[in-house]
Design an enzyme around this catalytic site. Structure first.
Site: not given
Length: 294
Positions: A232, A259
């Protein structure tokens, strides 16, 4: 090699991860050289998926401007990137992309329904020319030159259910569908409860995330892959890197990435023209880079 878009409009509905309310998602064809554009139908505002429009990377990647924003874009962008789609309009009636099942497979199904068509303009790609790395302590993300793009990711958690996992993914649509697209987002029960108390992650459930409680997985069906967690993370990275504005030809590597680090990497890569080359894939160049888009 030509630029692409989808052949027809498709619609879907899903729950927003943070507010827990239904969100309508529409994917529409877009002409050449327009890129990936988000449109907030409830606000009448639009913005491109590119590094300068990233406004938050705390829990998900968020793009926007003074008129509005869209959160949790990385799973949808990951599917769009892996399908080789250059131009698409993403219409939403709320400030986040629906979480669906926590992976990218629902978005892949929407793209399959829409179909992909070629446009007249030649495809443009960002070819990595030099190694670029961003670090935060022992955590890092980096890109290096390669004509056969791969994503190599390592994660390390103290929790024994996750532990240390590494995975190398050779980038292609087929490999994405087989190895990455179904890998779900994950979180710890204690963190979910804390977020709920803050009015966040209200749409989070065992239907759209792998939830871990100390030494066990709460989802009755278990994992889709033994190393679903690191897969993921690669899914997220593919979506975050697509914010470069064109497909990247190069290798990506991460250790305990995020991120935020992915965003800083895209900014760092584009900050110096010596780091990359924007290549138009005319007939001759298309042969040179054919392996990157097999």
């Amino acid at each position: 090699m030509k630029q692409t878009t989808i052949s027809k409009k498709v619609e879907g509905v899903g729950i927003g991860l943070h507010k827990g309310e239904p969100i309508k998602l529409i994917l529409e064809p877009l002409e050449a050289n327009m890129g990936i554009v988000f449109y907030r139908s409830d606000l009448g505002s639009s913005f491109k998926a590119e590094p300068k429009n990233v406004i938050n990377t705390q829990m998900a990647t968020v793009v926007g401007n003074e008129k509005g924003s869209v959160s949790t874009i990385e799973h949808l962008l990951s599917a769009i990137n892996s399908y080789g789609i250059d131009n698409i309009r993403i219409v939403l009636d709320a400030n986040e992309v629906p979480v669906m099942d926590g992976s990218a497979i629902s978005f892949c199904m929407m793209l399959d329904e829409a179909g992909v068509i070629e446009l007249e303009a030649d495809k443009k790609v960002i070819v990595v020319k030099k190694e670029v790395e961003v670090r935060d302590g022992d955590k890092y993300v980096k890109v290096t030159p390669s004509k056969n793009p791969k994503f190599n990711y390592t994660i390390k958690f103290e929790n024994p259910i996750i532990g240390k996992q590494s995975y190398t993914f050779e980038f292609s649509k087929e490999n994405f569908l087989n190895e990455i697209a179904r890998a779900r987002t994950f979180g710890f029960l204690k963190d979910v409860q804390k977020l709920n108390s803050m009015g966040l992650a209200l749409g989070g459930s065992l239907d759209n995330a792998v939830v871990i409680d100390d030494s066990r997985i709460l989802n009755p069906e278990g994992l889709r892959f033994e190393n679903e967690f690191v897969r993921h993370k690669i899914l997220d990275a593919i979506g975050d890197i697509s914010l470069l504005g064109a497909p990247m030809v190069g290798d990506y590597e991460a250790y305990a990435g995020s991120h935020d680090l992915n965003h800083k990497l895209t900014v760092a890569l584009l900050s110096d023209e010596k780091n990359y080359e924007m290549v138009t894939l005319d007939e001759q160049k298309a042969k040179e880079y054919a392996k990157a888009f097999a």
